[in-house]
Scaffold this active site. Sequence first.
Site, PDB file in Angstrom:
ATOM      1  N   LEU A  81      16.066  26.743  31.736  1.00 44.09           N
ATOM      2  CA  LEU A  81      17.473  26.328  31.797  1.00 44.09           C
ATOM      3  C   LEU A  81      17.575  24.860  32.207  1.00 44.09           C
ATOM      4  CD1 LEU A  81      18.406  29.659  33.540  1.00 44.09           C
ATOM      5  CD2 LEU A  81      19.181  28.979  31.255  1.00 44.09           C
ATOM      6  N   PRO A  82      18.763  24.255  32.070  1.00 48.62           N
ATOM      7  CA  PRO A  82      18.855  22.820  32.388  1.00 48.62           C
ATOM      8  C   PRO A  82      18.484  22.474  33.835  1.00 48.62           C
ATOM      9  CG  PRO A  82      20.724  23.490  31.048  1.00 48.62           C
ATOM     10  CD  PRO A  82      19.987  24.751  31.419  1.00 48.62           C
ATOM     11  N   THR A 119      13.135  22.872  35.608  1.00 44.64           N
ATOM     12  CA  THR A 119      12.921  21.908  36.691  1.00 44.64           C
ATOM     13  C   THR A 119      14.206  21.876  37.515  1.00 44.64           C
ATOM     14  OG1 THR A 119      11.548  20.572  35.229  1.00 44.64           O
ATOM     15  CG2 THR A 119      12.287  19.531  37.265  1.00 44.64           C
ATOM     16  N   LYS A 194       5.671  19.187  40.312  1.00 47.12           N
ATOM     17  CA  LYS A 194       6.343  18.576  39.154  1.00 47.12           C
ATOM     18  C   LYS A 194       7.220  17.399  39.598  1.00 47.12           C
ATOM     19  CE  LYS A 194       8.775  18.314  35.243  1.00 47.12           C
ATOM     20  NZ  LYS A 194       8.227  17.713  34.050  1.00 47.12           N
ATOM     21  N   LYS A 271      17.815  13.094  36.499  1.00 47.02           N
ATOM     22  CA  LYS A 271      17.923  14.360  37.247  1.00 47.02           C
ATOM     23  C   LYS A 271      16.687  14.561  38.125  1.00 47.02           C
ATOM     24  CE  LYS A 271      16.431  18.295  35.719  1.00 47.02           C
ATOM     25  NZ  LYS A 271      16.098  19.571  35.111  1.00 47.02           N
TER      26      LYS A 271
END
Length: 339
Positions: A81-82, A119, A194, A271
């Site tokens: 997902l975003p 993420t 990450k 982001k």
Amino acid sequence: MRPKSVSFIGLGRMGSEMAFNLFSKKFAQASDTHFVICDAIPDASKSFCETFISQFPGAKIGIAATPEEAVLASQTIITMLPSSPQVQTVYAQANGIIPTLRSLPPDAARNTLCIDSTTLDVKIARDVAADVLLTGADIVDAPVSGGVTGAKAGTLAFMVGGTPEGFILAEPILAYMGARIVHCGPSGAGLGTKICNNLILGVQQVAVAEGMLLGQKLGLDPAVLAAVINSSTGSCWASSVNNPVPGALPEKSPPCERDYEGGFATALMLKDMGLATDIASESGSPLPLAHAAAKIYSEVLKSQPELARKDFSSVYRYLSNASAAGTKVAFGELVSVRK
Ligand code: NAD
């Protein structure tokens, strides 16, 4: 049906490629596997289904209208997902994954594995994971590196956070979509890894854009400059693979050669820089360069919104345009030095 079924939620640029690899390779091994897809945009699910069926006639594939339907159908659920708000919605909302897991018989819940490759914020991911674990199901965070190209090629790197048992369950599934799968530690450790990686990458890409732009001003040949940097101490992925100047890497085809299309979106890099600066302020870790780089990416989007979906190496174009307009960029703040 649940044990022989896999659900994939979030069929965007990454998810659609990952699901396609997973489903097609799994179908080749076990044609009785049932595949389920779910996306907030019904057309995304529909077109994925049609493409998959056209290439794998006879495959059992269905569309779940909600995460609840996906969980009821499958004991393996992958989410891509975003960011944080969508993960909270899909996992915690009324017809989401967690309430559905709570409603299952204990054995069915215990046999369920969730893999979240989004993420997102580490703390939110850990809270969601803790609620999933309370239902008896297992969950790992498994964010990826490798972009859309790696997702398509099935060569993604997965950074996994979770229990050793969760990792053992997740690894063979991730192997359908990736080439490198690393257990980084407990819940949230994959995301932490990450985020640290992308913070370094985001800073490096700005530094390479600065160095390459200065080189242009000094009249240097971009291919010669890049070749020297890439065999010297300035070498990094941002210069040797993702160099932002057209013509700098004649043997390769970085996004700058395609008007910065087809890479990692500037908006996603912003982001990820925000995730890094947020978690650093909570943990008291100083990030002076990441803050400066985040401000610059933010300014890129404000002044040139058309670069939001283009590769983040387009920060070079932003600096180059700022320079042509006689604008000084200091720690992300634009200061006019020429009227
Ligand atoms: P995307 O925006 O293309 O896809 C997200 C998908 O999720 C969309 O199809 C959207 O409709 C769906 N979605 C949103 N809310 C939903 C909901 N409530 N229920 C069901 N579906 C919902 O994003 P992407 O580029 O595929 O990236 C996904 C994640 O991977 C992000 O966290 C991103 O940071 C990370 N990532 C992306 C790249 C890249 O190159 N694109 C590389 C590495 C990591």
